[in-house]
Enzyme design. Sequence first.
Site, PDB file in Angstrom:
ATOM      1  N   SER A  71       0.855  -1.191   0.000  1.00 33.36           N
ATOM      2  CA  SER A  71       0.000   0.000   0.000  1.00 33.36           C
ATOM      3  C   SER A  71       0.887   1.236   0.000  1.00 33.36           C
ATOM      4  O   SER A  71       2.109   1.132   0.097  1.00 33.36           O
ATOM      5  CB  SER A  71      -0.884   0.005   1.242  1.00 33.36           C
ATOM      6  OG  SER A  71      -0.071   0.243   2.376  1.00 33.36           O
ATOM      7  N   LYS A  72       0.249   2.391  -0.068  1.00 32.37           N
ATOM      8  CA  LYS A  72       0.994   3.656  -0.066  1.00 32.37           C
ATOM      9  C   LYS A  72       1.906   3.731   1.140  1.00 32.37           C
ATOM     10  O   LYS A  72       3.033   4.179   1.072  1.00 32.37           O
ATOM     11  CB  LYS A  72       0.009   4.823   0.000  1.00 32.37           C
ATOM     12  CG  LYS A  72      -0.563   5.196  -1.328  1.00 32.37           C
ATOM     13  CD  LYS A  72      -0.686   6.722  -1.450  1.00 32.37           C
ATOM     14  CE  LYS A  72      -1.133   7.092  -2.840  1.00 32.37           C
ATOM     15  NZ  LYS A  72      -2.541   6.741  -3.087  1.00 32.37           N
ATOM     16  N   ARG A  73       1.373   3.269   2.250  1.00 33.78           N
ATOM     17  CA  ARG A  73       2.123   3.288   3.510  1.00 33.78           C
ATOM     18  C   ARG A  73       3.436   2.503   3.375  1.00 33.78           C
ATOM     19  O   ARG A  73       4.448   2.820   3.969  1.00 33.78           O
ATOM     20  CB  ARG A  73       1.223   2.637   4.565  1.00 33.78           C
ATOM     21  CG  ARG A  73       1.698   2.651   5.963  1.00 33.78           C
ATOM     22  CD  ARG A  73       0.512   2.304   6.879  1.00 33.78           C
ATOM     23  NE  ARG A  73      -0.158   1.076   6.451  1.00 33.78           N
ATOM     24  CZ  ARG A  73       0.200  -0.142   6.827  1.00 33.78           C
ATOM     25  NH1 ARG A  73       1.205  -0.289   7.649  1.00 33.78           N
ATOM     26  NH2 ARG A  73      -0.439  -1.202   6.402  1.00 33.78           N
TER      27      ARG A  73
END
Length: 485
Positions: free
Chosen positions: A247-249
Site C-alpha cells: 500500500s501507499k504506507r
Amino acid sequence: MTRPDEIRVRFAPSPTGFLHVGGARTALFNWLWARHSGGTFVLRIEDTDVERSTEEMIAEILDGLGWLGLDWDEGPHYQSERAERHREAVESLVEAGRAYPCFCTVQELEAEREAAIARKAAYVYSGRCRSIDPEEAARRREAGESHTIRFEVPAGDTAWEDVVHGRTAFENDRIGDFIVLRSDGAPVYNLAVTVDDMDMRITHVIRGDDHISNTPRQILLYRALGAPVPTFAHVPLILGPDKSKLSKRHGAVGVTHYRDRGYLPDAFVNFLALLGWSPGDDREMMTREELVEAFTLERITGKSAVFDTDKLEWLNGQHLSAMSGEAIAERALPWFVDEGVSSEERIRDRWAWFVELMELIKARSRTLGDLVRQGRPFFPGEVEYDPEAVEKFWKDGDQARAALAVAAEWVASQPDFDELDRMESELRSLAEERGVSAGKVMQSIRVAITGQRVSPGIFETMAAMGREVVEERIEAAREWLAEGV
Ligand code: GLU
C-alpha cells in the site's frame, strides 16, 4: 528489420497513476532482459482509458524511467493512436469467421447474468448471436443497429508454459465469447494489447501476475490473427513487510518519491531487481552492469517478494560507500544547495575540500539527505545541538565546562590542523595536566562543533572544518553552557 532471433520486450504502462514500485520493477525486468540478451526494449503508453489517463502521469512515468536509467530503444508508442489499426484487426477476425457482431441489448445480457447468478454459476455469455447468419449480421450492422463484436472462443483449453509459473491452463468454456470491440467502436484492452504486441513483434511478455487471467484471451487472439504467441513470464506481486498487499504506507508511491528522498538510482535499481529475482548466489549489492550480466528470466522466483525499506536503505548506503568522493560530491551538491547549507558557487570554490568531506562522511550516510545532515556542520554558521547529544555528554554542566575550557586552551595552542597524530597527543597530555578525561574533552568538542552524538573521527572532522570554525564553535558552546545547564 528484426533478426529472427532478436529478443524484443516492452513496458506498457497505463498512465492512470504513478510509476509505482511494481510498475518500475516490471520495467526493470524487461530492460534487464533486453540489455542482457542484446535485444530491444520498447516503450508503449497504454492510454486508451481517456478518462483516467493524463498527460501529467505520462510525464511522471517518463521521468521515473529516466531517473532509474531505463532507456528504451523504440517508442514511446501511444496505444490511443492505433485505434484504427485495432479496428482493422477486428474486421479481419470478422471476415475470417473468428469474430461476430453481437446485437444483444444490455437488458438481455443482464437477464443472462441474473439467470447465471440464480443457478449459482459463473456468468459466461451464451454465444447467442453466433448463430446469426453472417450476411444478415452484415445487413444489420450496415443499417446502424447497435452492436459489439465478440471473439468466438473455440472449445478446449488454452495453455502456455509460463517462464515463472510453468504450465498454466484455462478452460475456454469459462472464458466465453468476449467482446473485442465495444458498441461505440472502441477496441477493448485485450485486443489492443495483442495487436500491439504482435505488430511490435514482441517475443517476451514480462508483466505482473495480475495479468495472468488476460493471457488466455490474448493467446486465443494471437492464434486467430495468425501471429506467433510470445513467451510469457508473469512476475509475482510485491507485498508490504506485513505480507499484505503493498500500500501507499509501504511504498506503493511513485518512484520519484525515492529520488526526492535521496536514494541513488543505481541502488534503487539494485533493490528492485532483488524483488522477485536473485542472481543465484549470495550477492546482494550489485552494480547495473552486474545485474545486466546476471539477469535471466529463469531466475525470477514464483513467490511474492516483500518490500523492505531497511534493505533499501542498507543497499543505498552500500552504493554510496562504493562511490568516489568526486561522484558523490556531484550528486550531493544540489542537495546541499536546496537545503540552504551553501551556494553552488561557494561549494565549487572549495571543490577539493567538498570532495574530501564527502569521503569523510560517506560511510556514515545511507542517503543523500544523511550526507546533508552529516555535512552541514562542516560549513560556517551556527550549530544546533541535538538534545540527545546534550543529554548524553553535557548533562553535568560543570564537567562539560571544564572539558571545553581544556578544549579552548588546546585549540589556542595549535598552530594549524594538519597533523592529526600531533593534535591528538597534545590534546591528551593537556587533558592529563588539567586533570580532565581526554575522552570527555573529545566528546564535548564533538557536540560543540557538530551538534551531534556521532561524527567521523574527531581530529579528521576538525581538520575538515578548519581551525577558525572549530575555535568559534568551542567559544559558542562555552557561552551556551555558561548560560546555565
Ligand atoms: N497496461 C497494462 C498495465 O499497466 C499492462 C499491459 C501488459 O503488460 O500487458 O497494467
